[in-house]
Scaffold this motif. Structure first.
Motif: not given
Length: 632
Positions: A5-14, A151-155, A159-163, A170-173
């Motif tokens: 449940l880390a990746a989005w199921p439609w990631d490859n759809l663009g 949980l922090f490393i894998h999930y 969200h905190h990777s944006s400097p 807000a929606g980047h998670a």
């Protein structure tokens, strides 16, 4: 392998992920056409809410990127770079997810058509459920995502990777986080409905206000006055501020609340600098802003290009400009904005980046390309450019570089007008054409013997012709003015003057395979070029790529050094990290510490000097011809 449940199921759809809204549209249309005009309103509600949520984020994003309005209230002063923009590209995944959850929820609780439009008791119940359940639940779960290493490393680390916090942040998670957040959002809505106080307005109001407050926290612009908290001290525990949430991104073990700092206070995780930093930013707005060392004074090219800055569409601005079909409906709005900017007539800040610890900014004169060719508009345009130069001088800017039409010879003599009117300027005014000439000349094949030059008597044309004749290259100078040609010819060394040849027709170039275009040429005029010709150019706008048996160079440009930070906007049609040569020339002027103005005629003796200085500081040529030679 990604965690579950880390990746989005439609990631490859663009971009095709939006097709997933299709069943909702299809269901609504089918019910209206085939079910006795009975419309499935729940489908329309979900679609409409999704559109409104996207609009809220887009408008907040526009505001947060209006640097000309809020630069002095920016919390994190770093620029947003291309990496962050790309990482946050699919920020709206959560809207699609919650639309899907709402669709499934309808079949479980098919009650939307029985809900009233308004129920006052429902809003009271919703507020109680939000404060008593959603806020503390979010606080506990959010804190757990931080304290639990897995949980922090894998999930949550995504969200905190944006400097720099931005609205898309807000929606980047991850998918799991947004499933949890969806459950938290649903609690007050479902709870109010289950006890019989639900309503359509409650659903709309809560979801849209939830998004509004999320955007508030991530906007990176402090807009809440500190006097509110001084007048009503308890208010600071009921409503967080952008400064408050920004501290959570810089010091991750504090300020975990959803919207109410009360729960951080109760959990002893409230950052001690929250109110102090908030007051400092709001009370000292404009006082401690760093003055840029370099300013590039740009201008709008046309109406559609005016939609390219980051305060319109951040993602679009991060790509080289090209007209898009989806921009067509916004054209009337952009056209209206043109008149508003014309009336406002204030130079505004578009973007900034850092290089060698120095701040570089791009300001823009609110004038469109065609306006520069209106005789009655030239005085006003010069006045705006002059005001920008004087403003930069007052601020302490070291170098100001003029873009394209802002240094037009017929407009202000390549910047000479301003230097003559203000001889005591501390800011150095630079047209950057020396670097432009250097880029064009270094694009030419080393063994070239003859070139055909249009725009031959312009500043750039003159410098290119004089430089090439010194190298014993025959230059066919297209000009009808014998007087101007002879004036340039007399500037060349006596033993080189015969390499400059005046021609008055395009037919004279029918055997020359190297064209340098400084004046716009039609497809018919291009037909005189022999097959295999390469068109170098320094004309704005670029000429049409008409000949399939010929090749076309881009406008003179250079790639910025690798240590540039915070750059997240493409300069017109240039690739990422690439700027017009005149922009690069101004930066080189700053880095070299030169103290002279670069205005008026180009000093041919300085072309090689500027080129070598640019390479020394890490600038790289990006000529299409050079790229082809390397690849072959």
């Amino acid at each position: 392998m990604d965690a579950p449940l880390a990746a989005w199921p439609w990631d490859n759809l663009g971009m095709f992920k939006y097709v997933l809204y299709g069943p909702l549209v299809g269901k609504a249309l089918y019910s209206w056409v085939y079910e006795d005009k009975r419309i499935e309103y729940w489908c329309l509600h979900i679609l409409f809410i999704s559109v409104l949520r996207g609009l809220i984020h887009i408008l907040w994003n526009s505001f947060s990127n209006m640097l000309f309005l809020n630069r002095t209230r920016q919390i994190n002063q770093r620029g947003v770079d291309f990496k962050q923009i790309d990482n946050e590209w699919n920020w709206d995944n959560f809207i699609l997810l919650q639309a899907a959850i709402a669709s499934m929820g309808y079949y479980i609780f098919p009650c939307s058509e029985s809900l009233p439009r308004w129920n006052t008791k429902g809003f009271i119940a919703l507020q109680i459920l939000h404060v008593a359940v959603s806020e503390p639940l979010y606080y506990v779960l959010h804190r757990h995502f931080h304290r639990n290493k897995y949980l922090f490393i894998h999930y949550h680390s995504l969200h905190h990777s944006s400097p720099v916090p931005q609205i898309p942040t807000a929606g980047h998670a991850t998918l799991l986080e947004h499933i949890v957040l969806s459950a938290i959002v649903a609690i007050p809505i479902l709870g109010s409905s289950i006890i019989g106080y639900g309503s359509i307005s409650l659903i709309y109001g809560y979801i849209l206000m939830f998004d509004f407050l999320r955007c508030l926290g991530h906007c990176n612009v402090e807009i809440i006055p500190h006097r509110w908290f001084e007048t009503f001290p308890f208010l600071r525990y009921l409503l967080y501020t952008p400064t408050y949430h920004s501290l959570h991104h810089t010091e991750k073990d504090s300020n975990f609340c959803l919207f109410m700092p009360l729960f951080d206070a109760l959990g002893n995780t409230l950052n001690s600098k929250s109110w102090e930093d908030h007051k400092k930013i709001t009370s000292a707005s404009g006082e401690n802003v760093r003055v840029p060392d370099f300013v590039f004074l740009a201008h709008v090219v046309d109406v559609t290009a005016s939609m390219h800055p980051p305060f319109v569409f951040r993602s679009l601005a991060s790509l080289p400009y090209s007209p898009k079909l989806f921009m067509l409906p916004f054209w009337p709005l952009a056209f209206s904005a043109m008149f508003a900017l014309w009336a406002w007539s204030k130079t505004f800040l578009i973007s900034f980046y850092w290089l060698r610890g120095r701040l570089h900014q791009t300001w823009a004169v609110p004038r469109y390309g065609f306006q520069y060719f209106l005789p009655f508009a030239q005085t006003g345009i010069n006045k705006q450019i002059e005001n920008a130069i004087l403003r930069a001088d007052r601020l302490g800017v070291k170098v100001l570089s003029l873009a394209a039409l802002n240094k037009n010879e017929s407009l202000n003599g390549g910047g000479t007008l301003f230097v003559d009117n203000h001889p005591n300027l501390k800011v150095r005014v630079v047209h950057g054409n020396t670097c432009t000439a250097a880029v064009i000349l270094n694009e030419l094949p080393k063994d070239v013997k003859e070139v055909f030059l249009t725009g031959a008597t312009s500043k750039l044309g003159r410098a290119i012709a004089l430089y090439l004749c010194r190298k014993r290259v025959r230059v066919l100078m297209l000009t009808l003015s014998t007087e101007r040609f002879q004036k340039i010819q007399k500037e060349a060394p006596i033993d080189c003057q015969n390499y400059l040849v005046q021609v008055t027709k395009y037919q004279a170039a029918q055997h020359s395979k190297t064209w340098i275009v400084g004046k716009w040429i039609t497809p018919r005029e291009q037909n005189w070029a022999p097959p295999g010709t390469h068109f170098h150019q320094f004309v704005v706008p670029p000429i049409l790529h008409f000949r399939r048996d010929c090749t076309y160079g881009d406008l003179a440009a250079m790639r910025l050094p690798d240590d540039v930070e915070g750059l997240g906007i493409c300069e017109y049609t240039m690739d990422r990290g690439v700027v017009h040569a005149c922009h690069a020339g101004g930066v080189v002027h700053l880095l070299e510490g030169w103290t002279h103005h670069e205005v008026g005629a180009i000093d041919v003796d300085k072309i090689d000097l500027v080129w070598e200085a640019a390479l020394k500081h890490g600038f790289k040529p990006v000529s299409s011809l050079r790229n082809r030679q390397i690849s072959s």
